[in-house]
Design a protein around this motif. Structure first.
Motif, PDB file in Angstrom:
ATOM      1  N   ALA A   1       0.829  -1.205   0.000  1.00 28.56           N
ATOM      2  CA  ALA A   1       0.000   0.000   0.000  1.00 28.56           C
ATOM      3  C   ALA A   1       0.868   1.261   0.000  1.00 28.56           C
ATOM      4  CB  ALA A   1      -0.927  -0.001   1.211  1.00 28.56           C
ATOM      5  N   LYS A   2       1.976   1.233   0.728  1.00 34.38           N
ATOM      6  CA  LYS A   2       2.874   2.391   0.769  1.00 34.38           C
ATOM      7  C   LYS A   2       3.533   2.607  -0.591  1.00 34.38           C
ATOM      8  CE  LYS A   2       3.908   1.964   5.707  1.00 34.38           C
ATOM      9  NZ  LYS A   2       4.956   1.682   6.734  1.00 34.38           N
ATOM     10  N   ILE A   3       3.893   1.499  -1.243  1.00 31.04           N
ATOM     11  CA  ILE A   3       4.521   1.603  -2.563  1.00 31.04           C
ATOM     12  C   ILE A   3       3.521   2.153  -3.580  1.00 31.04           C
ATOM     13  CG2 ILE A   3       5.498   0.263  -4.471  1.00 31.04           C
ATOM     14  CD1 ILE A   3       6.641  -1.655  -2.361  1.00 31.04           C
ATOM     15  N   ILE A   4       2.303   1.617  -3.550  1.00 27.49           N
ATOM     16  CA  ILE A   4       1.290   2.047  -4.515  1.00 27.49           C
ATOM     17  C   ILE A   4       0.898   3.501  -4.300  1.00 27.49           C
ATOM     18  CG2 ILE A   4      -1.181   1.765  -5.069  1.00 27.49           C
ATOM     19  CD1 ILE A   4      -0.725  -1.214  -5.139  1.00 27.49           C
ATOM     20  N   SER A   5       0.839   3.935  -3.050  1.00 26.96           N
ATOM     21  CA  SER A   5       0.479   5.330  -2.780  1.00 26.96           C
ATOM     22  C   SER A   5       1.473   6.298  -3.408  1.00 26.96           C
ATOM     23  CB  SER A   5       0.391   5.574  -1.270  1.00 26.96           C
ATOM     24  OG  SER A   5       1.668   5.451  -0.658  1.00 26.96           O
ATOM     25  N   LYS A   6       2.722   5.838  -3.595  1.00 24.93           N
ATOM     26  CA  LYS A   6       3.746   6.684  -4.213  1.00 24.93           C
ATOM     27  C   LYS A   6       3.821   6.476  -5.727  1.00 24.93           C
ATOM     28  CE  LYS A   6       6.727   6.758  -0.103  1.00 24.93           C
ATOM     29  NZ  LYS A   6       8.057   6.390   0.455  1.00 24.93           N
ATOM     30  N   GLU A   7       3.788   5.207  -6.170  1.00 25.71           N
ATOM     31  CA  GLU A   7       4.011   4.905  -7.578  1.00 25.71           C
ATOM     32  C   GLU A   7       2.732   4.893  -8.413  1.00 25.71           C
ATOM     33  OE1 GLU A   7       6.214   1.280  -7.783  1.00 25.71           O
ATOM     34  OE2 GLU A   7       7.910   2.061  -6.628  1.00 25.71           O
ATOM     35  N   HIS A   8       1.622   4.475  -7.799  1.00 27.36           N
ATOM     36  CA  HIS A   8       0.340   4.394  -8.511  1.00 27.36           C
ATOM     37  C   HIS A   8      -0.782   4.883  -7.591  1.00 27.36           C
ATOM     38  CE1 HIS A   8       2.353   1.872 -11.542  1.00 27.36           C
ATOM     39  NE2 HIS A   8       2.868   1.195 -10.529  1.00 27.36           N
ATOM     40  N   PRO A   9      -0.793   6.163  -7.220  1.00 19.42           N
ATOM     41  CA  PRO A   9      -1.774   6.662  -6.245  1.00 19.42           C
ATOM     42  C   PRO A   9      -3.223   6.451  -6.648  1.00 19.42           C
ATOM     43  CG  PRO A   9      -0.644   8.473  -7.349  1.00 19.42           C
ATOM     44  CD  PRO A   9       0.110   7.229  -7.688  1.00 19.42           C
ATOM     45  N   GLU A  10      -3.478   6.383  -7.962  1.00 20.68           N
ATOM     46  CA  GLU A  10      -4.853   6.171  -8.433  1.00 20.68           C
ATOM     47  C   GLU A  10      -5.384   4.781  -8.067  1.00 20.68           C
ATOM     48  OE1 GLU A  10      -2.195   4.483 -11.586  1.00 20.68           O
ATOM     49  OE2 GLU A  10      -2.163   6.228 -10.255  1.00 20.68           O
ATOM     50  N   LEU A  11      -4.481   3.856  -7.706  1.00 19.36           N
ATOM     51  CA  LEU A  11      -4.882   2.492  -7.357  1.00 19.36           C
ATOM     52  C   LEU A  11      -5.027   2.286  -5.851  1.00 19.36           C
ATOM     53  CD1 LEU A  11      -2.617   0.410  -9.791  1.00 19.36           C
ATOM     54  CD2 LEU A  11      -4.961   1.212 -10.139  1.00 19.36           C
ATOM     55  N   TYR A  12      -4.761   3.326  -5.074  1.00 18.96           N
ATOM     56  CA  TYR A  12      -4.784   3.146  -3.618  1.00 18.96           C
ATOM     57  C   TYR A  12      -6.136   2.676  -3.077  1.00 18.96           C
ATOM     58  CZ  TYR A  12      -3.909   3.672   1.308  1.00 18.96           C
ATOM     59  OH  TYR A  12      -3.779   3.406   2.649  1.00 18.96           O
ATOM     60  N   PRO A  13      -7.285   3.190  -3.586  1.00 19.59           N
ATOM     61  CA  PRO A  13      -8.566   2.681  -3.061  1.00 19.59           C
ATOM     62  C   PRO A  13      -8.727   1.171  -3.206  1.00 19.59           C
ATOM     63  CG  PRO A  13      -8.919   4.692  -4.308  1.00 19.59           C
ATOM     64  CD  PRO A  13      -7.488   4.290  -4.533  1.00 19.59           C
ATOM     65  N   ILE A  14      -8.156   0.609  -4.270  1.00 22.87           N
ATOM     66  CA  ILE A  14      -8.255  -0.844  -4.468  1.00 22.87           C
ATOM     67  C   ILE A  14      -7.395  -1.578  -3.445  1.00 22.87           C
ATOM     68  CG2 ILE A  14      -7.950  -2.756  -6.082  1.00 22.87           C
ATOM     69  CD1 ILE A  14      -8.243  -0.753  -8.365  1.00 22.87           C
ATOM     70  N   ILE A  15      -6.149  -1.130  -3.265  1.00 23.30           N
ATOM     71  CA  ILE A  15      -5.271  -1.808  -2.313  1.00 23.30           C
ATOM     72  C   ILE A  15      -5.781  -1.627  -0.890  1.00 23.30           C
ATOM     73  CG2 ILE A  15      -3.623   0.058  -1.902  1.00 23.30           C
ATOM     74  CD1 ILE A  15      -2.815  -3.691  -2.313  1.00 23.30           C
ATOM     75  N   ASN A  16      -6.484  -0.542  -0.627  1.00 24.50           N
ATOM     76  CA  ASN A  16      -7.070  -0.348   0.700  1.00 24.50           C
ATOM     77  C   ASN A  16      -8.096  -1.436   1.004  1.00 24.50           C
ATOM     78  OD1 ASN A  16      -7.330   1.345   3.135  1.00 24.50           O
ATOM     79  ND2 ASN A  16      -9.420   1.636   2.408  1.00 24.50           N
ATOM     80  N   ASN A  17      -8.810  -1.892  -0.015  1.00 26.96           N
ATOM     81  CA  ASN A  17      -9.737  -3.013   0.182  1.00 26.96           C
ATOM     82  C   ASN A  17      -8.988  -4.273   0.606  1.00 26.96           C
ATOM     83  OD1 ASN A  17     -12.012  -1.519  -0.497  1.00 26.96           O
ATOM     84  ND2 ASN A  17     -11.936  -2.094  -2.663  1.00 26.96           N
ATOM     85  N   HIS A  18      -7.821  -4.482   0.013  1.00 27.59           N
ATOM     86  CA  HIS A  18      -6.990  -5.628   0.401  1.00 27.59           C
ATOM     87  C   HIS A  18      -6.540  -5.511   1.860  1.00 27.59           C
ATOM     88  CE1 HIS A  18      -6.442  -7.684  -3.504  1.00 27.59           C
ATOM     89  NE2 HIS A  18      -6.548  -6.472  -4.025  1.00 27.59           N
ATOM     90  N   LEU A  19      -6.250  -4.291   2.301  1.00 23.55           N
ATOM     91  CA  LEU A  19      -5.838  -4.084   3.691  1.00 23.55           C
ATOM     92  C   LEU A  19      -6.963  -4.453   4.651  1.00 23.55           C
ATOM     93  CD1 LEU A  19      -3.906  -0.683   3.456  1.00 23.55           C
ATOM     94  CD2 LEU A  19      -2.963  -2.990   3.570  1.00 23.55           C
ATOM     95  N   ILE A  20      -8.184  -4.149   4.277  1.00 21.72           N
ATOM     96  CA  ILE A  20      -9.336  -4.505   5.107  1.00 21.72           C
ATOM     97  C   ILE A  20      -9.441  -6.021   5.231  1.00 21.72           C
ATOM     98  CG2 ILE A  20     -11.859  -4.456   5.262  1.00 21.72           C
ATOM     99  CD1 ILE A  20     -11.726  -1.703   3.830  1.00 21.72           C
ATOM    100  N   ILE A  21      -9.247  -6.713   4.122  1.00 25.74           N
ATOM    101  CA  ILE A  21      -9.305  -8.180   4.139  1.00 25.74           C
ATOM    102  C   ILE A  21      -8.194  -8.755   5.021  1.00 25.74           C
ATOM    103  CG2 ILE A  21      -8.989 -10.256   2.714  1.00 25.74           C
ATOM    104  CD1 ILE A  21     -10.423  -8.762   0.463  1.00 25.74           C
ATOM    105  N   ILE A  22      -7.018  -8.142   4.973  1.00 26.31           N
ATOM    106  CA  ILE A  22      -5.902  -8.590   5.819  1.00 26.31           C
ATOM    107  C   ILE A  22      -6.305  -8.523   7.296  1.00 26.31           C
ATOM    108  CG2 ILE A  22      -3.632  -7.896   6.685  1.00 26.31           C
ATOM    109  CD1 ILE A  22      -3.386  -9.472   4.165  1.00 26.31           C
ATOM    110  N   LYS A  23      -6.994  -7.464   7.692  1.00 22.80           N
ATOM    111  CA  LYS A  23      -7.409  -7.315   9.092  1.00 22.80           C
ATOM    112  C   LYS A  23      -8.446  -8.377   9.471  1.00 22.80           C
ATOM    113  CE  LYS A  23      -4.800  -3.748   9.889  1.00 22.80           C
ATOM    114  NZ  LYS A  23      -3.559  -3.927  10.688  1.00 22.80           N
ATOM    115  N   ILE A  24      -9.379  -8.651   8.558  1.00 20.93           N
ATOM    116  CA  ILE A  24     -10.375  -9.694   8.820  1.00 20.93           C
ATOM    117  C   ILE A  24      -9.678 -11.051   8.953  1.00 20.93           C
ATOM    118  CG2 ILE A  24     -12.336 -10.961   7.829  1.00 20.93           C
ATOM    119  CD1 ILE A  24     -13.229  -8.300   6.571  1.00 20.93           C
ATOM    120  N   ASN A  25      -8.724 -11.316   8.072  1.00 24.91           N
ATOM    121  CA  ASN A  25      -7.991 -12.582   8.132  1.00 24.91           C
ATOM    122  C   ASN A  25      -7.162 -12.699   9.411  1.00 24.91           C
ATOM    123  OD1 ASN A  25      -9.009 -13.336   5.664  1.00 24.91           O
ATOM    124  ND2 ASN A  25      -7.208 -12.728   4.502  1.00 24.91           N
ATOM    125  N   LEU A  26      -6.595 -11.585   9.844  1.00 29.25           N
ATOM    126  CA  LEU A  26      -5.827 -11.596  11.095  1.00 29.25           C
ATOM    127  C   LEU A  26      -6.711 -11.969  12.275  1.00 29.25           C
ATOM    128  CD1 LEU A  26      -3.330 -11.037  12.827  1.00 29.25           C
ATOM    129  CD2 LEU A  26      -3.958  -8.611  12.821  1.00 29.25           C
TER     130      LEU A  26
END
Length: 318
Positions: free
Chosen positions: A222-247
């Motif tokens: 997410a940190k890499i995408i926010s710098k290199e592909h900021p337009e994709l951050y909303p998508i990767i943020n969804n993945h972060l939510i799933i990571i928390k549910i999986n945790l």
């Protein structure tokens, strides 16, 4: 003759399932394949079983190594692979006998060719009425992130594309960064709407073990995408939510590697994960990115994490 596909299979404590897995690979209608079994120091009969397959079938190669984890095992397989394409199969999973022939015959020589996955073995099939092929030559990284298919095992990859990309040893969610690098370099990505991979969830294999740390590859990505592909951050943020549910799920299902990790979970990680899920519940329920199973988990967690934990324990004790 160079094999069309090298199939890399890390093996660890899957004595109950390994025959079904390897047989499903060797019984492929595409015969020109190479099967690389990496015994990652498995303490059961798996090393002997792997050697027996190599003795019976010349397409099978066995590597025995000390236990180093899933990433190291996959890296060992990549180093010796000879196929035009590489594939990864977890040793407790099963694939359709048509999987690799379907991917190759419909794949249009794409860099990455993907099929669908099921957790119901009875649905392992090609439905001719819904069969289609979709190819992407632009916005490849976007389409991959939108697909919500993080695992590496539902695809084949050109060896020349990935032979220098290593899985990070010791990483949590090791597929995430590896897949990002592969898709970022890919010039063509093809998706076949056919269910050809059965993903079995059991607790003892290399990909399912006690929590050793909280260094999420998705958070790093997410940190890499926010710098290199900021337009994709909303998508990767969804993945972060799933990571928390999986945790929150895996903490109950698999436990912790040691008391320090357990303490950090209850002192910090649990609170942060619960906040993320509760804060994003409406977003989860309204967004088609999230599968219905994820939505049910999120609702149950928000209703009562204590009750959710009890349900998870009861489910996997059976």
């Amino acid at each position: 003759m160079e094999p069309i596909i090298s199939i890399i299979v890390p093996v660890y404590k899957v004595e109950k399932y390994i025959h079904e897995c390897i047989d499903s690979i060797l019984n492929q209608t595409l015969k020109n394949i190479e099967v690389i079994l990496i015994d990652d120091g498995s303490p059961d009969e798996c090393p002997r079983i792997c050697d027996e397959y190599a003795h019976k079938d010349s397409r099978v190669i066995v590597i025995h190594q000390k236990n180093q984890g899933l990433s190291s095992a996959r890296n060992s397989g990549i180093k010796v692979a000879n196929g035009k394409y590489l594939a990864f199969v977890d040793s407790d999973d099963v694939i359709s006998p048509l999987m690799f022939e379907t991917l190759i015959s419909n794949g249009k020589n794409a860099d990455i060719i993907e099929c669908n996955v099921t957790q119901n073995k009875g649905k392992l099939q090609i439905n001719k009425d819904s069969f289609y092929v979709k190819e992407y030559k632009e916005n490849i990284l976007t389409e991959y992130l939108k697909s919500n298919k993080v695992g590496v095992w539902c695809r084949i990859y050109k060896r020349e594309l990935i032979q220098n990309i290593e899985f990070e040893v010791g990483a949590f969610s090791e597929d995430v960064m590896w897949s990002y690098r592969a898709f970022e370099q890919s010039k063509s990505y093809l998706v076949i709407n056919a269910i050809l991979y059965y993903w079995r969830q059991c607790s003892d294999s290399l990909s399912k073990s006690s929590i050793k740390h909280f260094k999420s590859q998705s958070e790093r990505l997410a940190k890499i995408i926010s710098k290199e592909h900021p337009e994709l951050y909303p998508i990767i943020n969804n993945h972060l939510i799933i990571i928390k549910i999986n945790l929150l799920t895996n903490a109950v299902r698999y436990g912790f590697a040691n008391e320090d990790i357990k303490k950090e979970f209850y002192d910090k990680q649990k609170k942060e994960a619960l906040y993320v899920v509760r804060h994003n519940l409406v977003h989860i329920l309204a967004n088609s990115f999230f599968r219905w199973q994820t939505k049910l988990k999120a609702m149950a967690i928000c209703l009562s994490y204590s009750l959710y934990s009890t349900i998870i324990r009861k489910t996997y004790e059976e």
